[in-house]
Design an enzyme around this catalytic site. Sequence first.
Site, PDB file in Angstrom:
ATOM      1  N   GLU A   1      18.881 -15.949  -7.551  1.00 13.98           N
ATOM      2  CA  GLU A   1      18.416 -14.632  -7.968  1.00 13.98           C
ATOM      3  C   GLU A   1      17.888 -14.682  -9.418  1.00 13.98           C
ATOM      4  O   GLU A   1      16.854 -14.094  -9.729  1.00 13.98           O
ATOM      5  CB  GLU A   1      19.557 -13.612  -7.828  1.00 13.98           C
TER       6      GLU A   1
ATOM      7  N   ASN B   1      -1.798   2.009   5.764  1.00 12.70           N
ATOM      8  CA  ASN B   1      -0.872   0.992   5.268  1.00 12.70           C
ATOM      9  C   ASN B   1      -0.468   0.155   6.475  1.00 12.70           C
ATOM     10  O   ASN B   1       0.000   0.708   7.457  1.00 12.70           O
ATOM     11  CB  ASN B   1       0.352   1.701   4.646  1.00 12.70           C
ATOM     12  N   GLY B   2      -0.692  -1.158   6.405  1.00 13.71           N
ATOM     13  CA  GLY B   2      -0.322  -2.019   7.525  1.00 13.71           C
ATOM     14  C   GLY B   2      -1.429  -3.018   7.819  1.00 13.71           C
ATOM     15  O   GLY B   2      -2.319  -3.232   6.995  1.00 13.71           O
TER      16      GLY B   2
ATOM     17  N   ARG C   1       4.025  -0.008  -4.856  1.00 16.32           N
ATOM     18  CA  ARG C   1       3.821  -0.550  -3.515  1.00 16.32           C
ATOM     19  C   ARG C   1       2.557  -1.400  -3.418  1.00 16.32           C
ATOM     20  O   ARG C   1       2.333  -2.089  -2.429  1.00 16.32           O
ATOM     21  CB  ARG C   1       3.716   0.590  -2.495  1.00 16.32           C
TER      22      ARG C   1
ATOM     23  N   CYS D   1       0.820  -1.221   0.000  1.00 13.55           N
ATOM     24  CA  CYS D   1       0.000   0.000   0.000  1.00 13.55           C
ATOM     25  C   CYS D   1       0.853   1.272   0.000  1.00 13.55           C
ATOM     26  O   CYS D   1       1.895   1.323   0.638  1.00 13.55           O
ATOM     27  CB  CYS D   1      -0.921   0.088   1.216  1.00 13.55           C
TER      28      CYS D   1
ATOM     29  N   LYS E   1      14.137 -13.682 -10.561  1.00 20.32           N
ATOM     30  CA  LYS E   1      13.902 -12.628 -11.559  1.00 20.32           C
ATOM     31  C   LYS E   1      12.974 -13.142 -12.647  1.00 20.32           C
ATOM     32  O   LYS E   1      12.066 -12.450 -13.083  1.00 20.32           O
ATOM     33  CB  LYS E   1      15.219 -12.164 -12.216  1.00 20.32           C
TER      34      LYS E   1
ATOM     35  N   GLU F   1       9.242 -13.995 -11.032  1.00 20.27           N
ATOM     36  CA  GLU F   1       8.411 -12.928 -10.463  1.00 20.27           C
ATOM     37  C   GLU F   1       7.829 -11.998 -11.512  1.00 20.27           C
ATOM     38  O   GLU F   1       6.778 -11.405 -11.298  1.00 20.27           O
ATOM     39  CB  GLU F   1       9.140 -12.147  -9.362  1.00 20.27           C
TER      40      GLU F   1
ATOM     41  N   HIS G   1      18.754 -35.468  -7.179  1.00 23.48           N
ATOM     42  CA  HIS G   1      18.129 -36.060  -5.991  1.00 23.48           C
ATOM     43  C   HIS G   1      16.618 -35.862  -5.992  1.00 23.48           C
ATOM     44  O   HIS G   1      15.992 -35.896  -4.939  1.00 23.48           O
ATOM     45  CB  HIS G   1      18.772 -35.492  -4.720  1.00 23.48           C
TER      46      HIS G   1
ATOM     47  N   TRP H   1      -2.633  -2.756  -1.688  1.00 22.15           N
ATOM     48  CA  TRP H   1      -2.224  -4.155  -1.857  1.00 22.15           C
ATOM     49  C   TRP H   1      -3.006  -4.897  -0.778  1.00 22.15           C
ATOM     50  O   TRP H   1      -2.725  -4.761   0.405  1.00 22.15           O
ATOM     51  CB  TRP H   1      -0.720  -4.286  -1.644  1.00 22.15           C
TER      52      TRP H   1
ATOM     53  N   LYS I   1       6.385  -3.741  -3.921  1.00 24.96           N
ATOM     54  CA  LYS I   1       7.826  -3.465  -3.834  1.00 24.96           C
ATOM     55  C   LYS I   1       8.337  -3.597  -2.399  1.00 24.96           C
ATOM     56  O   LYS I   1       9.403  -4.133  -2.155  1.00 24.96           O
ATOM     57  CB  LYS I   1       8.067  -2.050  -4.358  1.00 24.96           C
TER      58      LYS I   1
HETATM   59  O1  M6R Z   1      13.285  -3.952   0.406  1.00 22.29           O
HETATM   60  P1  M6R Z   1      13.928  -5.279   0.636  1.00 22.29           P
HETATM   61  O2  M6R Z   1      15.271  -5.397  -0.007  1.00 22.29           O
HETATM   62  O3  M6R Z   1      13.980  -5.663   2.084  1.00 22.29           O
HETATM   63  O4  M6R Z   1      12.977  -6.313  -0.087  1.00 22.29           O
HETATM   64  C1  M6R Z   1      13.200  -7.693  -0.008  1.00 22.29           C
HETATM   65  C2  M6R Z   1      12.355  -8.436  -0.996  1.00 22.29           C
HETATM   66  O5  M6R Z   1      10.994  -8.164  -0.785  1.00 22.29           O
HETATM   67  C3  M6R Z   1      12.710  -8.090  -2.436  1.00 22.29           C
HETATM   68  O6  M6R Z   1      14.053  -8.314  -2.704  1.00 22.29           O
HETATM   69  C4  M6R Z   1      11.845  -8.921  -3.404  1.00 22.29           C
HETATM   70  O7  M6R Z   1      12.193 -10.272  -3.310  1.00 22.29           O
HETATM   71  C5  M6R Z   1      11.937  -8.405  -4.825  1.00 22.29           C
HETATM   72  N1  M6R Z   1      10.664  -8.583  -5.456  1.00 22.29           N
HETATM   73  C6  M6R Z   1      12.930  -9.111  -5.660  1.00 22.29           C
HETATM   74  O8  M6R Z   1      12.978  -8.641  -6.956  1.00 22.29           O
END
Ligand code: M6R
Length: 622
Positions: free
Chosen positions: A495, A112-113, A27, A2, A499, A502, A518, A76, A617
Amino acid sequence: MCGIVGFTGNKQAADVLLDGLSKLEYRGYDSAGMAVLDENGTTSVVKAAGKLDHLKQKTDNGRLLPGTCGIGHTRWATHGAPNEKNAHPHLSGALDDDPSEYRASDVIGVHNGIIENQEELREKLLRHGYQFYSDTDTEVAIKLVDYYLKKYRIGPIDAINRMMVRVRGSYALALMFREHPGEIYAARKDSPMIIGISEGESYLASDVPAILQYTRNVYYIENYQAARILPGKVQFFDLNGDEISLEQVTITWDAKAAEKGGWEHFMMKEIHEQPQALRDTLHHYLMDGQLDFSQAGLTDEILQGADSVCIAACGSAWHVGMTAQYVIEDLAQVPVRVELASEFRYRKLLLSPKTLVVVISQSGETADSLEALRIAKERGLKTLSVVNVQGSSIAREADHVLYTLAGPEIAVATTKAFSAQLMVMYALAVQMAYVRGRIDREQYEGYMKELSAIPDKVASCLETKAHIQRIAARFSGARDAFFIGRGSDYAISLEGSLKLKEISYVHSEAYAAGELKHGTISLVEEKTLIIGLLTQRNVMNKTLSNMAECKARGAFLLGITQGENSEAQSQTDDLISLPVSDEHFSGLLSVIPLQLLGYYSSVSRGLDVDKPRNLAKSVTVE
Ligand code: M6R
């Protein structure tokens, strides 16, 4: 999670709110809404399900909401489906299609929360005659403020304070009161909120990019504090209702950095900003060619005194930790454990009192990472954070903070912040190794030379774009992909896999290459895409063998290596050769084609690259 925005001043509030919300859409983006309160105490509220464009259309770009004081929200969903009824703002009165009904609402707010005891509070308010039109916890919080306002005949700050004492959970709340036109009231616990001031105008937002083009002078409101925001002026109060003073901070980010600037997507822009982000980050910690963390109070004694390192983080930031552990252990010879922050907080980890706890976070507001940090501090452990957003909670609460200088990152999928975090962790590994006597001066200088060369090499890696785009097009119908590697190549595989999945929604997994057989290899079939990272010479042949096992089952093999490599060339279907670097730091290069693969796979499927479904985000709820 949010985004909230508020404005009071002498401009039309709706223009500022829509502009701010567009900067915060990363967000959360399942619904949005705005409320504007005019000088007569008349409130106009408009909400729309879906992305912000729907709200823009519904309000004729804000023209249907006249007035100079307002609040806005992009959601969100946590409680209640992502529909118009549950969208914010929420009201102390009823929600009705007739806007005159809004006049009956004394309190209007965005949140937000998560309010954890909302069920119990809802019951209480129902007993006192309140009716609810939504499924949200936010409506409960707002009606609770209204309840206290009327029960005790008190002003907004006292009513907010009573609400703060009564609710459990996290919140950044922005409220308007019918009896107080031109004013916005704010309160916070464990959810981010900043208040910006300029001549005759005041702003409120969840994050800096929303207000950066209007002001750089901001206040960070702390937990259990409330604010009364008037045009060009703000007052802060503690839980007793006493006025307190907070320090004003100047944001150094360039407003243009939060704009797309001609790029089709923020993600591609941010991928290309990596050489600069890496240069800026490394140079920030260089003094006469030598690393110097003293500005963060991180002395050589602290680095010498730690008998172990524990890294806690989430998502990509956790992958940074996973990658860095190999380098810290190899160079500094300090034991490292890497924990998901969401697990760290509920495990009774056996950590020695001399453990240095490192919390990595782009936003500095990730709820689980923040809690891990707090737990480490409660246990009396030394804490260091690696954070991108200046003044964020994790940056402020850690004993020491090493900032990454990546600038604002808008795309949900992190790229430049990831790289900048990795650069800081590599630099930390080199410095730890040196001050602990594990490497000599000559080796130190050699590693520093290697690190300094990385930004230009990253720029060369970006030249693989066309090649990667072809691969993404070829596999645009793929159902699965597997990323494999050994050592730090495995960590970068994690990673790469994140990428891809997501933003393109292709099912993908990362495996330590030796582990595939395995179980997971049973998923490999004709044309399955296997991406093998081959930057670690000592284990390259092992990974190639594991790739061959997949090839024997019909897979297509894409290898990623450093420099010319005939073995890798002959044993893969396609090979991407990156510039040669010291193998400790190869992750900063090999991640680039993986970011590009995620990007082009998303584009080739026609998806929303910057705002993938279901994600936000900054994850400020656990
Ligand atoms: O703001 P932060 O680095 O703490 O966020 C951590 C994760 O939420 C963030 O890296 C998330 O996995 C991204 N979507 C990755 O691209």
